[in-house]
Design an enzyme around this catalytic site. Structure first.
Site, PDB file in Angstrom:
ATOM      1  N   TYR A 144    -128.501 -90.044  56.956  1.00 57.21           N
ATOM      2  CA  TYR A 144    -129.661 -89.384  56.853  1.00 57.21           C
ATOM      3  C   TYR A 144    -129.441 -88.445  55.435  1.00 57.21           C
ATOM      4  O   TYR A 144    -130.385 -88.190  54.728  1.00 57.21           O
ATOM      5  CB  TYR A 144    -130.475 -88.843  58.070  1.00 57.21           C
ATOM      6  N   LYS A 189    -120.369 -97.706  66.434  1.00 59.23           N
ATOM      7  CA  LYS A 189    -120.014 -99.138  65.655  1.00 59.23           C
ATOM      8  C   LYS A 189    -118.574 -98.963  65.315  1.00 59.23           C
ATOM      9  O   LYS A 189    -118.037 -98.990  64.074  1.00 59.23           O
ATOM     10  CB  LYS A 189    -120.947 -99.358  64.550  1.00 59.23           C
ATOM     11  N   ASP A 221    -124.987-102.388  69.054  1.00 54.91           N
ATOM     12  CA  ASP A 221    -125.489-103.512  69.450  1.00 54.91           C
ATOM     13  C   ASP A 221    -125.568-103.868  70.907  1.00 54.91           C
ATOM     14  O   ASP A 221    -126.563-104.352  71.489  1.00 54.91           O
ATOM     15  CB  ASP A 221    -124.924-104.821  68.535  1.00 54.91           C
ATOM     16  N   ASP A 245    -131.678 -92.510  66.264  1.00 50.23           N
ATOM     17  CA  ASP A 245    -133.118 -92.631  65.920  1.00 50.23           C
ATOM     18  C   ASP A 245    -133.533 -93.890  66.512  1.00 50.23           C
ATOM     19  O   ASP A 245    -134.759 -94.191  66.976  1.00 50.23           O
ATOM     20  CB  ASP A 245    -133.391 -92.646  64.450  1.00 50.23           C
ATOM     21  N   ASP A 249    -135.981 -94.849  70.125  1.00 53.33           N
ATOM     22  CA  ASP A 249    -137.389 -95.532  70.076  1.00 53.33           C
ATOM     23  C   ASP A 249    -137.292 -96.909  70.997  1.00 53.33           C
ATOM     24  O   ASP A 249    -138.261 -96.825  71.815  1.00 53.33           O
ATOM     25  CB  ASP A 249    -137.930 -95.955  68.693  1.00 53.33           C
TER      26      ASP A 249
HETATM   27  C1  IPM Z   1    -137.910 -89.250  64.359  1.00 53.97           C
HETATM   28  C2  IPM Z   1    -138.380 -89.871  62.969  1.00 53.97           C
HETATM   29  C3  IPM Z   1    -138.025 -89.362  62.023  1.00 53.97           C
HETATM   30  C4  IPM Z   1    -136.446 -89.758  62.005  1.00 53.97           C
HETATM   31  C5  IPM Z   1    -138.655 -89.572  60.659  1.00 53.97           C
HETATM   32  C6  IPM Z   1    -140.248 -89.457  60.593  1.00 53.97           C
HETATM   33  C7  IPM Z   1    -138.033 -89.033  59.234  1.00 53.97           C
HETATM   34  O1  IPM Z   1    -138.486 -91.045  63.102  1.00 53.97           O
HETATM   35  O2  IPM Z   1    -137.969 -88.131  64.507  1.00 53.97           O
HETATM   36  O3  IPM Z   1    -137.068 -90.117  65.218  1.00 53.97           O
HETATM   37  O4  IPM Z   1    -136.195 -90.704  61.706  1.00 53.97           O
HETATM   38  O5  IPM Z   1    -135.802 -89.032  62.132  1.00 53.97           O
HETATM   39 MN    MN Z   2    -137.510 -92.118  64.999  1.00 55.50          MN
END
Ligand code: IPM
Ligand code: MN
Length: 370
Positions: A144, A189, A221, A245, A249
């Site tokens: 990042y 990884k 993975d 990240d 999700d």
């Molecule tokens: C999160 C979001 C952010 C990230 C984006 C919006 C930059 O997806 O907080 O997980 O990738 O960190």
């Molecule tokens: Mn995110």
């Protein structure tokens, strides 16, 4: 332990202001009930900050955050930027800048499946028994923030980690594993990436200092698959920035609604609390958004600062709401309240206790609801 005096409140974009308003109702009820004097300082972040200051994380906001003991954030993002690759400033940059400037190097996302919600997940219910883990994501390093380059015929993003960056987040993850079920899984990884091999080296060394914690290693993975087929195996999952990240999700689908996931981002000096969900622009101003993720972020905040009775109250009240079918439509058909109604019910329940539902208190104060 630090006490809370000032809270920076950053509602942000889309449904951010709506969910923040409910969290503030809850905080006010807690203040009232337990006699606290917390001040709120509001500031802009994201698209609204670009509109007002030309910067998604302006100096004014930085100062307000620096002067606060804790920061509460709603959401950022606006679709007007999504399909414009040439946009010079974007709301998301505000989030990244804030993380970096405030040194928020660890991001904590608890994944707990409530039995009342398990049927809402696309994953089979039997796999969701006893799912209760915490994702620890490194938040201010890696790909990042590494050097970026865009040339004529190629582009690149560098993924760089120092031992120090790995150690400081790993220490917090180990402390949490020690206080929980005693397991830590590093997701990496290391079969391909040099930076992942450094993570393994550092964690292997640290694991000796934490003999009571069982340390495990999983390739990302495989981890992506394990999160779906056997999520109950995890306790604390430690990841670099990008892997965290993605895995967080993915893990959110276990819980049944993204609207229930809180998070904390901590550094040495500052701490930020925010829902995991985004700004959900389609729902802006409709009063349909789920405020629980933000309310549960407030719970995390109070717990971090040692306000245990207050945090327990929010947790119990939330569990009671789940049992009583008090929630927003994303949580299932039997949940049919609006965002602001959920905030109202939560605050009455916090102040009056569960009897408020059985007596006329709730009806008096919320004649339009139940
Ligand atoms: C999160 C979001 C952010 C990230 C984006 C919006 C930059 O997806 O907080 O997980 O990738 O960190
Ligand atoms: Mn995110």
């Amino acid at each position: 332990m630090k006490t809370i005096n000032n809270i920076a409140v950053l509602p942000g974009d889309g449904i951010g202001p709506e969910v923040i308003n409910q969290a503030i109702k809850v905080l006010n009820s807690i203040k009232q009930k337990y006699g606290h004097q917390w001040n709120y300082s509001y500031a802009d972040i994201g698209s609204i900050a670009i509109d007002n200051y030309g910067d998604p994380f302006p100096e004014e906001t930085l100062q307000i955050c620096r002067n606060a003991d804790a920061i509460l954030l709603g959401a950022i993002g606006d679709p007007k930027y999504d399909n414009d690759p040439s946009a010079k400033v974007r709301p998301e940059q505000g989030l990244l800048k804030m993380r970096k400037k405030l040194g928020l190097f660890s991001n904590i996302r608890p994944i707990r499946v409530h039995q009342k919600m398990a049927h809402m997940s696309p994953i089979k219910e039997e796999r969701l028994q006893n799912v209760d883990f915490v994702i620890f994501r490194e938040l201010t390093g890696g790909i990042y923030f590494g050097k970026k380059k865009k040339a004529k015929k190629y582009a690149s993003d560098l993924c760089k980690y120092s031992k120090k960056e790995i150690k400081r987040v790993a220490k917090l993850a180990y402390e949490m594993a020690k206080a929980r079920k005693g397991r830590l899984t590093l997701v990496d990884k290391a079969n391909v990436l040099e930076s992942s091999r450094l993570w393994r080296e550092v964690i292997r060394k640290m694991s000796i200092k934490y003999p009571e914690v069982k340390t495990e290693f999983l390739f990302v993975d495989n981890a992506a698959m394990q999160v779906i087929i056997n999520p109950a195996q995890f306790d604390v999952v430690l990841c670099s920035n990008l892997f965290g990240d993605i895995i967080s999700d993915e893990a959110s689908v276990l819980v049944g609604s993204l609207g229930l996931l809180p998070s904390a981002s901590r550094g040495k000096k500052h701490a930020l609390y925010e829902p995991v969900h985004g700004s959900y622009p389609q729902a802006t101003g409709q009063d349909t958004a789920n405020p629980f993720a933000t309310i549960l972020s407030v719970e995390m905040m109070l717990r971090d600062f040692g306000y245990t009775a207050e945090a327990d109250n929010i947790e119990h009240t939330f569990n009671f709401c789940l049992e009583q079918g008090i929630g927003t439509i994303d949580m299932g058909k039997q949940f049919d309240l609006s965002c602001s109604q959920v905030g109202d019910v939560m605050s009455v329940l916090i102040e009056e206790g569960e009897n408020a539902l059985r007596t006329n208190k709730l009806h008096e104060r919320l004649s339009t609801i139940i």
